[in-house]
Design a protein around this motif. Sequence first.
Motif, PDB file in Angstrom:
ATOM      1  N   GLN A 226     -39.611  16.610  -3.592  1.00  0.00           N
ATOM      2  CA  GLN A 226     -38.441  15.944  -3.029  1.00  0.00           C
ATOM      3  C   GLN A 226     -37.816  16.774  -1.908  1.00  0.00           C
ATOM      4  N   LYS A 227     -37.870  18.097  -2.033  1.00  0.00           N
ATOM      5  CA  LYS A 227     -37.277  18.955  -0.998  1.00  0.00           C
ATOM      6  C   LYS A 227     -38.159  19.063   0.241  1.00  0.00           C
ATOM      7  N   THR A 228     -39.426  18.680   0.137  1.00  0.00           N
ATOM      8  CA  THR A 228     -40.324  18.755   1.293  1.00  0.00           C
ATOM      9  C   THR A 228     -40.697  17.348   1.765  1.00  0.00           C
ATOM     10  N   ALA A 229     -41.555  16.673   1.016  1.00  0.00           N
ATOM     11  CA  ALA A 229     -41.977  15.321   1.404  1.00  0.00           C
ATOM     12  C   ALA A 229     -40.794  14.367   1.414  1.00  0.00           C
ATOM     13  N   GLY A 230     -39.849  14.581   0.513  1.00  0.00           N
ATOM     14  CA  GLY A 230     -38.664  13.721   0.461  1.00  0.00           C
ATOM     15  C   GLY A 230     -37.842  13.809   1.738  1.00  0.00           C
ATOM     16  N   LEU A 231     -37.753  15.002   2.306  1.00  0.00           N
ATOM     17  CA  LEU A 231     -37.009  15.160   3.561  1.00  0.00           C
ATOM     18  C   LEU A 231     -37.729  14.472   4.715  1.00  0.00           C
ATOM     19  N   ALA A 232     -39.053  14.577   4.727  1.00  0.00           N
ATOM     20  CA  ALA A 232     -39.825  13.884   5.763  1.00  0.00           C
ATOM     21  C   ALA A 232     -39.665  12.373   5.610  1.00  0.00           C
ATOM     22  N   ALA A 233     -39.706  11.893   4.376  1.00  0.00           N
ATOM     23  CA  ALA A 233     -39.517  10.462   4.124  1.00  0.00           C
ATOM     24  C   ALA A 233     -38.126  10.025   4.563  1.00  0.00           C
ATOM     25  N   ALA A 234     -37.137  10.873   4.339  1.00  0.00           N
ATOM     26  CA  ALA A 234     -35.765  10.538   4.722  1.00  0.00           C
ATOM     27  C   ALA A 234     -35.639  10.355   6.230  1.00  0.00           C
ATOM     28  N   VAL A 235     -36.290  11.219   6.990  1.00  0.00           N
ATOM     29  CA  VAL A 235     -36.245  11.097   8.457  1.00  0.00           C
ATOM     30  C   VAL A 235     -36.868   9.768   8.878  1.00  0.00           C
ATOM     31  N   LEU A 236     -38.034   9.454   8.307  1.00  0.00           N
ATOM     32  CA  LEU A 236     -38.683   8.184   8.640  1.00  0.00           C
ATOM     33  C   LEU A 236     -37.833   6.995   8.207  1.00  0.00           C
ATOM     34  N   ASP A 237     -37.209   7.102   7.034  1.00  0.00           N
ATOM     35  CA  ASP A 237     -36.328   6.025   6.560  1.00  0.00           C
ATOM     36  C   ASP A 237     -35.209   5.768   7.558  1.00  0.00           C
ATOM     37  N   LYS A 238     -34.591   6.824   8.023  1.00  0.00           N
ATOM     38  CA  LYS A 238     -33.459   6.668   8.933  1.00  0.00           C
ATOM     39  C   LYS A 238     -33.895   6.056  10.266  1.00  0.00           C
ATOM     40  N   VAL A 239     -35.085   6.416  10.736  1.00  0.00           N
ATOM     41  CA  VAL A 239     -35.610   5.809  11.961  1.00  0.00           C
ATOM     42  C   VAL A 239     -35.873   4.318  11.715  1.00  0.00           C
ATOM     43  N   ARG A 240     -36.540   4.014  10.601  1.00  0.00           N
ATOM     44  CA  ARG A 240     -36.811   2.606  10.273  1.00  0.00           C
ATOM     45  C   ARG A 240     -35.509   1.823  10.114  1.00  0.00           C
ATOM     46  N   ASP A 241     -34.508   2.436   9.480  1.00  0.00           N
ATOM     47  CA  ASP A 241     -33.221   1.765   9.292  1.00  0.00           C
ATOM     48  C   ASP A 241     -32.572   1.442  10.633  1.00  0.00           C
ATOM     49  N   ALA A 242     -32.652   2.376  11.583  1.00  0.00           N
ATOM     50  CA  ALA A 242     -32.050   2.160  12.899  1.00  0.00           C
ATOM     51  C   ALA A 242     -32.791   1.059  13.667  1.00  0.00           C
ATOM     52  N   VAL A 243     -34.115   1.075  13.590  1.00  0.00           N
ATOM     53  CA  VAL A 243     -34.920   0.101  14.325  1.00  0.00           C
ATOM     54  C   VAL A 243     -34.745  -1.308  13.759  1.00  0.00           C
TER      55      VAL A 243
END
Length: 194
Positions: A163-180
């Motif tokens: 969660q502290k590694t892959a979860g952070l990467a997923a969070a960045v992608l989530d936020k980009v997808r959310d904005a788009v």
Amino acid sequence: MDVLSFLRADHESVLGMIESLERGRGNSAAELDARRRLATGLVIASSRHEAVEEQFFWPEVRRTVPDGDELADRAIGQEDAAKRLLQQIENSEPGEPAFEQALTEVMSAIREHIEFEQSQVWPLFEKAESAQGREALGKKMEQAERAAPTRPHPNTPSGSVVQKTAGLAAAVLDKVRDAVTGRKDDQPPRPPRP
């Protein structure tokens, strides 16, 4: 902020969303859109909450509470089951049988999980962890929640390190997808913190 106060505020916010979803079961276009927005808010809030619990809270429960491994394993099992339901909600539309079934099941599962945490885990954790430790953990979790994933990611392992590694990467992608996609407009308000 004490970690239990932090978690309680999140729980109350999520329970409020559930109550609103239970009341709003109309079939007009406006009612279905409102239901979709509320359900998206529930998915976002639950995803953020579970991610920070898995990063910080459950490892501390394992470390400090007698039988903490058993309690954390049970809780994470509940969270993993909820993530699969949240993903079904994400993949379907209000009014569709798959959406309504998953929503009904996740609302029950969330209530059961909150009851388990608050009645069985928290009293033991409060006895085992110092006030200073609870305060420090609450601050960490509050900071981490801002950067947490906004989607359930049911196929990502629930361990703290992941969660502290892959979860952070997923969070960045989530936020980009959310904005788009405009999904960021469905973000639930942050719960008030004491």
